[in-house]
Design an enzyme around this catalytic site. Structure first.
Site, PDB file in Angstrom:
ATOM      1  N   HIS A  75       0.830  -1.195   0.000  1.00  0.00           N
ATOM      2  CA  HIS A  75       0.000   0.000   0.000  1.00  0.00           C
ATOM      3  C   HIS A  75       0.874   1.258   0.000  1.00  0.00           C
ATOM      4  O   HIS A  75       0.599   2.233  -0.716  1.00  0.00           O
ATOM      5  CB  HIS A  75      -0.911  -0.025   1.227  1.00  0.00           C
ATOM      6  CG  HIS A  75      -1.965   1.028   1.214  1.00  0.00           C
ATOM      7  ND1 HIS A  75      -2.665   1.388   2.350  1.00  0.00           N
ATOM      8  CD2 HIS A  75      -2.456   1.815   0.229  1.00  0.00           C
ATOM      9  CE1 HIS A  75      -3.520   2.333   2.051  1.00  0.00           C
ATOM     10  NE2 HIS A  75      -3.424   2.615   0.779  1.00  0.00           N
ATOM     11  N   GLU A  78       2.267   1.770  -3.485  1.00  0.00           N
ATOM     12  CA  GLU A  78       1.252   2.263  -4.418  1.00  0.00           C
ATOM     13  C   GLU A  78       1.146   3.788  -4.350  1.00  0.00           C
ATOM     14  O   GLU A  78       1.030   4.473  -5.364  1.00  0.00           O
ATOM     15  CB  GLU A  78      -0.101   1.631  -4.101  1.00  0.00           C
ATOM     16  CG  GLU A  78      -1.235   2.149  -4.967  1.00  0.00           C
ATOM     17  CD  GLU A  78      -2.545   2.257  -4.219  1.00  0.00           C
ATOM     18  OE1 GLU A  78      -3.201   3.320  -4.328  1.00  0.00           O
ATOM     19  OE2 GLU A  78      -2.919   1.293  -3.515  1.00  0.00           O
ATOM     20  N   HIS A  79       1.213   4.334  -3.132  1.00  0.00           N
ATOM     21  CA  HIS A  79       1.158   5.790  -2.969  1.00  0.00           C
ATOM     22  C   HIS A  79       2.440   6.457  -3.461  1.00  0.00           C
ATOM     23  O   HIS A  79       2.406   7.481  -4.145  1.00  0.00           O
ATOM     24  CB  HIS A  79       0.957   6.137  -1.488  1.00  0.00           C
ATOM     25  CG  HIS A  79      -0.455   5.999  -1.014  1.00  0.00           C
ATOM     26  ND1 HIS A  79      -1.199   7.063  -0.563  1.00  0.00           N
ATOM     27  CD2 HIS A  79      -1.279   4.916  -0.923  1.00  0.00           C
ATOM     28  CE1 HIS A  79      -2.404   6.647  -0.207  1.00  0.00           C
ATOM     29  NE2 HIS A  79      -2.466   5.346  -0.410  1.00  0.00           N
ATOM     30  N   GLU A 155      -6.220   7.773   5.482  1.00  0.00           N
ATOM     31  CA  GLU A 155      -7.040   6.881   4.657  1.00  0.00           C
ATOM     32  C   GLU A 155      -7.572   5.714   5.480  1.00  0.00           C
ATOM     33  O   GLU A 155      -8.748   5.350   5.385  1.00  0.00           O
ATOM     34  CB  GLU A 155      -6.215   6.365   3.480  1.00  0.00           C
ATOM     35  CG  GLU A 155      -6.992   5.427   2.560  1.00  0.00           C
ATOM     36  CD  GLU A 155      -6.127   4.843   1.456  1.00  0.00           C
ATOM     37  OE1 GLU A 155      -6.628   3.968   0.722  1.00  0.00           O
ATOM     38  OE2 GLU A 155      -4.939   5.239   1.322  1.00  0.00           O
TER      39      GLU A 155
END
Length: 459
Positions: A75, A78-79, A155
């Site tokens: 994750h 991905e950012h 998030e």
């Protein structure tokens, strides 16, 4: 085309036509990178996806070289790939797409990560170049890393505030137990806080190599131009395309047994509705009954004419949202029933959902239900392929995950072969498996005392 087309890892070039008349081409470069395209006649836009066969299930409790926690690395990465390369800042990447009205984003899943964009035909080369640069030469800047840690924590907080999202994460944890697929895709605040840049960098180096990547595109695409653009962009970003390598082997598709963590999990929250999931282990990705599962889901809880919707919402008015679901992964899957209702109605809704599953297992389905389900699934399958996003995803998943392409005609032919007896047999199998009930809302665990017990007192 009525049969599946295999995607051998060692075959450098393939070309074939779909039943709809579109042309699919596939190139495997000497370095192991796979590039697929589906040209859609009359399209004036295209969708591109850069797929990496690594997801949250592949993260390591301890990074191989840095000795730091790797949970949350997928994750995080991905950012971070949107935060700049040696030749493009984060703003440059954003402007590249915004200035042409394009869309770009990424998604992290349990078994893969995908970076994608949709643009006009005249901007395909630009989109290919920018995505390739992001994949191959992300800087993972230390300051950006720490800033993004805060963004990811926000998030996760947003997702946790949503009980409808939280119940799904608790459900996977309860049903899959110690299996890596049980972990939350985005990580948790603890794992994100513990994750280090060194761990993410190791994850990047270990999994983002030419032989790990599949690039798929659909729409207004010229395959030769796509291959040339990809090669030029990756070389400019620092990948040595002269190094020969085979594509990495696909993930094993052999099904495994999983052990659930608990049979009941309730998280109390003082909210107006209870979000409820009941289910257990489903079927793996390559289970030959995957289309039978689609038909079963359609009949049981896949639409407004489904049994769950009619019995619980239309006849009794007990819930607004009620459905069934199935998700398959390479070696296991989950199946279940879901609803959201007021706390006072929770036990009644739970009992009714389970009763409908058992009724399906005992009495089977009618020919009318079969006809309706086959029509629903056939129509939905055809309509889904009207846009380039769906076709790009179909290509990428086919090569990355299962190694074969199933045309729409082949899918519909297999679907039409599903019988009522097939559906009943699968329902019997699912109803006989241990079930877990997971709920988030203003109830206590004791509300489910004795849930699911047969007359003999067994689940």
């Amino acid at each position: 085309m009525t049969s599946a087309t295999e995607f051998p890892l060692s075959q450098p070039e393939m070309t074939f036509e779909t039943s709809a008349g579109s042309l699919i081409r596939r190139t495997v470069l000497p370095n192991g990178l796979r590039i697929l395209s589906e040209a859609m006649p009359a399209s004036s836009s295209a969708t591109l996806g850069f797929w990496v066969g690594v997801g949250s299930r592949d993260e390591l409790a301890q990074d191989l070289s840095a000795g730091a926690s790797g949970f949350g690395s997928t994750h995080f990465l991905e950012h971070l790939l949107f935060k700049g390369t040696p030749t493009r800042s984060a703003l440059d990447i954003a402007i590249a797409f915004d200035s042409v009205g394009g869309e770009h984003n990424a998604l992290t899943a349990k078994e893969y990560t995908c970076y994608y964009a949709r643009v006009r035909d005249e901007d395909v080369s630009m989109a290919t170049t920018v995505l390739a640069d992001m994949i191959a030469s992300s800087e993972l800047d230390p300051e950006e890393f720490e800033r993004e840690r805060g963004v990811i924590l926000e998030e996760l907080a947003m997702r946790e505030d949503d009980p409808g999202t939280a119940v799904w994460e608790r459900f996977f944890e309860a049903v899959l137990g110690e299996h890596p697929l049980a972990r939350a895709i985005g990580g948790t605040p603890d794992t994100i806080n513990a994750c280090t840049r060194e761990a993410v960098l190791e994850h990047y180096r270990r999994n983002y190599r030419p032989e790990d990547v599949v690039i798929s595109a659909a729409g207004a695409i010229d395959h030769d131009s796509l291959v040339a653009d990809v090669s030029a962009a990756l070389e400019a970003a620092g990948w040595d395309l002269s190094v020969r390598s085979e594509p990495v082997a696909r993930r094993s598709l052999v099904a495994v047994e999983t052990t659930r963590a608990t049979d009941v999990f309730v998280e109390y929250r003082p909210i107006e509705q209870v979000h409820l999931l009941i289910g257990g282990a489903g079927i793996a990705m390559r289970d030959e009954r995957w289309l039978v599962m689609s038909v079963l889901n359609s009949i049981l809880g896949g639409g407004m004419s489904s049994r769950l919707f009619q019995e619980i919402r239309e006849k009794r008015g007990l819930a607004y949202s009620v459905y069934s679901f199935s998700t398959s992964y390479s070696d296991t899957g989950v199946f279940g029933l879901g609803a959201a209702c007021t706390p006072a109605k929770t036990r009644e809704v739970a009992d009714l959902m389970l009763a409908e599953l058992r009724l399906l297992a005992e009495d089977g389905v009618t020919e009318e239900e079969m006809s309706r389900a086959l029509g629903q699934l056939s129509g939905a399958s055809a309509l889904a392929l009207e846009d380039s996003d769906a076709r790009m995803s179909r290509l990428g998943r086919a090569d990355l995950l299962v190694g074969e392409f199933l045309d729409l005609d082949a899918t519909l032919a297999r679907l039409s072969a599903v019988t009522a007896e097939d559906v009943r047999d699968l329902a019997r199998d699912l109803a006989a498996r241990p079930l877990t009930i997971t709920a988030v809302g203003a109830i206590e665990e004791n509300i489910f005392a004795g849930f699911g017990e047969s007359p003999e007192g067994k689940n």
